[in-house]
Scaffold this motif. Structure first.
Motif, PDB file in Angstrom:
ATOM      1  N   ILE A  29       8.213 -13.814   6.561  1.00 20.28           N
ATOM      2  CA  ILE A  29       7.781 -14.795   5.531  1.00 20.28           C
ATOM      3  C   ILE A  29       8.662 -15.307   4.660  1.00 20.28           C
ATOM      4  O   ILE A  29       8.928 -16.445   4.261  1.00 20.28           O
ATOM      5  CB  ILE A  29       6.369 -14.145   4.879  1.00 20.28           C
ATOM      6  N   SER A  30       9.653 -14.492   4.397  1.00 23.91           N
ATOM      7  CA  SER A  30      10.621 -14.837   3.370  1.00 23.91           C
ATOM      8  C   SER A  30      11.694 -15.808   3.997  1.00 23.91           C
ATOM      9  O   SER A  30      11.895 -16.735   3.424  1.00 23.91           O
ATOM     10  CB  SER A  30      11.650 -13.480   3.081  1.00 23.91           C
ATOM     11  N   ASP A  31      11.859 -15.548   5.310  1.00 24.36           N
ATOM     12  CA  ASP A  31      12.722 -16.563   6.149  1.00 24.36           C
ATOM     13  C   ASP A  31      12.242 -17.807   6.466  1.00 24.36           C
ATOM     14  O   ASP A  31      12.867 -18.795   6.395  1.00 24.36           O
ATOM     15  CB  ASP A  31      13.058 -15.840   7.463  1.00 24.36           C
ATOM     16  N   GLY A  35      13.656 -21.093   5.017  1.00 26.11           N
ATOM     17  CA  GLY A  35      13.900 -22.220   6.103  1.00 26.11           C
ATOM     18  C   GLY A  35      13.233 -23.543   5.788  1.00 26.11           C
ATOM     19  O   GLY A  35      13.689 -24.704   5.856  1.00 26.11           O
ATOM     20  N   SER A  36      11.966 -23.292   5.324  1.00 23.04           N
ATOM     21  CA  SER A  36      11.157 -24.356   4.980  1.00 23.04           C
ATOM     22  C   SER A  36      11.362 -25.103   3.699  1.00 23.04           C
ATOM     23  O   SER A  36      11.329 -26.474   3.859  1.00 23.04           O
ATOM     24  CB  SER A  36       9.566 -24.242   5.246  1.00 23.04           C
ATOM     25  N   LYS A  44      18.003 -18.485  -3.082  1.00 23.86           N
ATOM     26  CA  LYS A  44      18.245 -17.546  -2.097  1.00 23.86           C
ATOM     27  C   LYS A  44      16.830 -17.076  -1.417  1.00 23.86           C
ATOM     28  O   LYS A  44      15.660 -17.433  -2.268  1.00 23.86           O
ATOM     29  CB  LYS A  44      18.771 -16.248  -2.663  1.00 23.86           C
ATOM     30  N   PRO A  45      16.661 -16.499  -0.261  1.00 22.38           N
ATOM     31  CA  PRO A  45      15.203 -16.022   0.061  1.00 22.38           C
ATOM     32  C   PRO A  45      14.592 -15.373  -0.936  1.00 22.38           C
ATOM     33  O   PRO A  45      14.985 -14.640  -1.709  1.00 22.38           O
ATOM     34  CB  PRO A  45      15.596 -15.151   1.433  1.00 22.38           C
ATOM     35  N   GLU A  77       9.232 -17.359  -8.524  1.00 24.58           N
ATOM     36  CA  GLU A  77       9.416 -17.721  -7.377  1.00 24.58           C
ATOM     37  C   GLU A  77       8.034 -18.371  -6.704  1.00 24.58           C
ATOM     38  O   GLU A  77       7.894 -19.389  -5.999  1.00 24.58           O
ATOM     39  CB  GLU A  77      10.004 -16.543  -6.637  1.00 24.58           C
ATOM     40  N   ARG A  78       6.988 -17.616  -7.171  1.00 26.46           N
ATOM     41  CA  ARG A  78       5.587 -17.735  -6.637  1.00 26.46           C
ATOM     42  C   ARG A  78       5.209 -19.170  -7.095  1.00 26.46           C
ATOM     43  O   ARG A  78       4.740 -20.125  -6.388  1.00 26.46           O
ATOM     44  CB  ARG A  78       4.683 -16.954  -6.910  1.00 26.46           C
TER      45      ARG A  78
END
Length: 165
Positions: A29-31, A35-36, A44-45, A77-78
């Motif tokens: 999910i982090s990736d 990526g999206s 950063k992730p 971040e959320r």
């Protein structure tokens, strides 16, 4: 209390079953988010405490995939992710994902009770929003009106919105 414990959670709906292919769901999910959303939104992730699919049983082939529940380490971040997804489409492969705050089942039912009136307001072009936990705020002509129950909102709709026609 339950909603408070979920305040840093998000739900992502429509990620196909098995997409993680044995990878750690948190890393997957982090990736996916990095990526999206890209470096413009997230430098950063995102740091996630955990990510997992809901405990519902797997649906058969062609069924709806189980949602992911994501627990962010940082509330900021959320919020970045949620704000971005409200204004843009989040895609994974050829699938459009939907992102929502994670709320308790009781709150979700209270919010869903407003669906019919929200649909009617939308069709009439009346601006509205759903406030936490489950209140409907309508901006119409001369002011802003807040409703605690769908019944009160229907009365307003019938008197003020439909009465204008």
């Amino acid at each position: 209390m339950e909603n408070r414990s979920r305040r840093v959670n998000l739900r992502i709906i429509n990620i196909p079953e098995g997409s993680e292919k044995g990878r750690d769901p948190t890393e997957f999910i982090s990736d996916l988010l990095m990526g999206s959303l890209g470096p413009d939104v997230l430098s950063k992730p995102p740091e996630l405490e955990r990510a997992h699919r809901t405990l519902a049983p797997r649906s058969g082939p062609g069924g709806r995939p189980r949602p992911f529940v994501i627990y962010f380490h940082r509330f900021q971040e959320r919020e970045k992710v949620l704000r971005w997804t409200r204004q843009h489409k989040l895609k994974y492969r050829d699938t459009t994902l939907r992102v929502y705050p994670d709320v308790s089942a009781i709150t979700a039912k209270k919010r869903a009770a407003f669906n019919k009136i929200k649909q009617a307001l939308y069709q009439k072009g009346v601006k509205f929003r759903l406030l936490f936990p489950a209140r409907l705020q309508v901006s119409f002509e001369d002011g802003t009106f807040t409703f605690e129950t769908p019944e009160d909102a229907h009365v307003f709709y019938n008197e003020r919105v439909m009465g204008k026609e």
